[in-house]
Design an enzyme around this catalytic site. Structure first.
Site, mmCIF file in Angstrom:
data_model
loop_
_atom_site.group_PDB
_atom_site.id
_atom_site.type_symbol
_atom_site.label_atom_id
_atom_site.label_comp_id
_atom_site.label_asym_id
_atom_site.label_seq_id
_atom_site.Cartn_x
_atom_site.Cartn_y
_atom_site.Cartn_z
ATOM 1 N N GLU A 40 -8.872 -4.582 4.773
ATOM 2 C CA GLU A 40 -8.534 -4.069 3.452
ATOM 3 C C GLU A 40 -9.679 -4.266 2.452
ATOM 4 O O GLU A 40 -9.913 -3.421 1.601
ATOM 5 C CB GLU A 40 -7.246 -4.703 2.927
ATOM 6 C CG GLU A 40 -5.998 -4.233 3.665
ATOM 7 C CD GLU A 40 -5.787 -2.713 3.609
ATOM 8 O OE1 GLU A 40 -6.266 -2.064 2.653
ATOM 9 O OE2 GLU A 40 -5.151 -2.168 4.526
ATOM 10 N N TYR A 123 -3.573 -5.130 -5.285
ATOM 11 C CA TYR A 123 -3.568 -4.257 -4.111
ATOM 12 C C TYR A 123 -3.699 -5.072 -2.815
ATOM 13 O O TYR A 123 -2.873 -4.970 -1.911
ATOM 14 C CB TYR A 123 -4.679 -3.186 -4.179
ATOM 15 C CG TYR A 123 -4.765 -2.467 -2.847
ATOM 16 C CD1 TYR A 123 -3.845 -1.476 -2.524
ATOM 17 C CD2 TYR A 123 -5.681 -2.861 -1.863
ATOM 18 C CE1 TYR A 123 -3.839 -0.870 -1.278
ATOM 19 C CE2 TYR A 123 -5.683 -2.275 -0.613
ATOM 20 C CZ TYR A 123 -4.768 -1.276 -0.327
ATOM 21 O OH TYR A 123 -4.750 -0.705 0.903
ATOM 22 N N ASP A 141 -3.053 2.161 -3.950
ATOM 23 C CA ASP A 141 -4.507 2.306 -3.896
ATOM 24 C C ASP A 141 -4.868 3.719 -4.365
ATOM 25 O O ASP A 141 -4.004 4.479 -4.816
ATOM 26 C CB ASP A 141 -5.043 2.008 -2.488
ATOM 27 C CG ASP A 141 -4.823 3.171 -1.530
ATOM 28 O OD1 ASP A 141 -3.925 3.992 -1.787
ATOM 29 O OD2 ASP A 141 -5.560 3.261 -0.525
HETATM 30 N N1 ADE Z 1 -7.503 2.385 3.160
HETATM 31 C C1 ADE Z 1 -7.038 1.243 2.632
HETATM 32 N N2 ADE Z 1 -6.235 0.613 3.498
HETATM 33 C C2 ADE Z 1 -6.207 1.374 4.613
HETATM 34 C C3 ADE Z 1 -5.584 1.255 5.868
HETATM 35 N N3 ADE Z 1 -4.836 0.183 6.127
HETATM 36 N N4 ADE Z 1 -5.764 2.229 6.766
HETATM 37 C C4 ADE Z 1 -6.544 3.288 6.474
HETATM 38 N N5 ADE Z 1 -7.168 3.460 5.320
HETATM 39 C C5 ADE Z 1 -7.010 2.506 4.395
#
Ligand code: ADE
Ligand code: SF4
Length: 363
Positions: A40, A123, A141
């Site tokens: 993340e 987040y 997000d």
């Molecule tokens: N962008 C942020 N978190 C994500 C996730 N878990 N999978 C794909 N794109 C992401």
């Protein structure tokens, strides 16, 4: 807002679409909170495609919190080199130390303890709690923000004040019992279908709930942020002594903090490249340039600015006396032990190529 029945249909369609169409990504195959946390942080401001190789490499080098907490910062920054926003790597490292020192090496499972760690905003905290521990926190997000704004036909820029409206809306759609899958599905919809440009509305599982689609406004939502990209011109002195090049460490605060670079700096208005080079070298190394020769020019685009770096091979009037904490003489093979900004990496690549050519020429 949707009524209860529509909400249930919305959730069913979204989750069903996800089951059929999602990408198999490594952080979706694990419930290890450390691995999810790392993914993340990497995925903030960076695309999945760019993250994948870094993610695998990172987990090989730092397979768990404990290993990360004991690694030297230079190694951590090196593993991050090229991903940008280096503060993210430093916060990972700092948080790993806090988890080791104060939480017996175990990543906390409650919102407040987790959010108190370096680099954990709302987040990331919600994402780790949801994806690793299946706790009922919705995540918001950039992808999800865009989808929500389109669903509600909010013709504004994506800015914090819009989140105030979006949060209750997201909560009303959220499926707490399927927290992890719901959040992943929403992220995935934003990435694959409700893309920033050319959203695939005809394939969209939640199209019938989308006001922007009905008004034909999806392409203009969110309204664009006015982003000024600054142009920066800088000169670099490539100073060689025997087989070694002189590099220096950037300050620990500010832009690209703690990364390494070649001596040099920004050109001031009215200066020629050579004048700027001579001034910067004198300021930074305390000695005058004897002779300089143009080597190469590279450009690199960062989020807010585009740099043009002009590199000169320099000889100095006398060898500078330098602090080994901030200055090193390194062989080209040793560059790989130091983290550099991406612009400097291009200059290093030039030096390596040139060294190979010089070797073939028998120079
Ligand atoms: N962008 C942020 N978190 C994500 C996730 N878990 N999978 C794909 N794109 C992401
Ligand atoms: Fe996005 Fe189009 Fe789906 Fe609306 S219908 S959520 S704009 S992809």
């Amino acid at each position: 807002m949707l009524n209860r029945q529509d909400t249930a249909v919305f959730q069913r369609q979204l989750l069903h679409w996800y089951q059929e169409h999602h990408r198999k990504l490594p952080w979706r195959e694990t419930r290890d909170p450390y691995k999810i946390w790392v993914s993340e942080i990497m995925l903030q401001q960076t695309t999945v495609q760019a993250v994948l190789p870094y993610y695998q490499k990172w987990l090989k080098r730092f397979p768990d919190v404990q290993t990360l907490s004991q690694a030297p910062l230079q190694k951590v920054l090196k593993a991050w080199e090229g991903l940008g926003y280096y503060q993210r790597a430093k916060n990972l490292h700092r948080a790993a130390k806090v988890i080791t020192d104060r939480h017996q090496g175990i990543i906390p499972q409650d919102f407040l303890s987790l959010k108190a760690l370096p680099g954990f905003g709302p987040y990331t905290t919600a994402a780790v709690l949801s994806f690793a521990f299946h706790k009922p926190y919705p995540v918001l997000d950039g992808n999800i923000r865009r989808v929500l704004m389109r669903l509600e036909n909010i013709k504004q820029k994506a800015k914090p004040s819009v989140d105030k409206t979006l949060k209750p809306f997201l909560s009303s759609l959220f499926a707490p019992k399927n927290s992890s899958v719901f959040n992943q599905a929403f992220i995935e919809l934003g990435a694959l279908i409700c893309r920033p440009q050319n959203p695939s509305c005809l394939l969209c599982p939640i199209q019938r709930f989308c006001l922007a689609f009905h008004h034909g406004t999806q392409e203009i939502i969110p309204l664009p942020k006015k982003m000024v990209t600054q142009k920066v011109n800088a000169v670099l002195g490539i100073i060689k002594h025997q087989d070694c090049y002189l590099i220096q460490k950037r300050p620990s605060q500010g832009l690209m903090a703690d990364l390494w670079e070649f001596p040099g700096g920004k050109i001031k208005s009215g200066e020629t490249l050579e004048q700027a080079l001579r001034r910067e070298i004198k300021e930074e190394l305390g000695t005058n340039i004897d002779h300089e020769r143009f080597l190469t020019q590279v450009t690199h685009s960062y989020t807010r600015f585009r740099v043009t770096l002009t590199a000169f091979a320099c000889t100095l009037e006398k060898k500078p006396s330098l602090n080994p904490r901030t200055h090193r003489w390194v062989k080209p093979q040793e560059f790989q032990n130091f983290p550099f900004p991406s612009g400097s990496v291009k200059v290093i690549q030039y030096l390596r190529d040139k060294q190979n050519i010089d070797k073939e020429d028998g120079k």
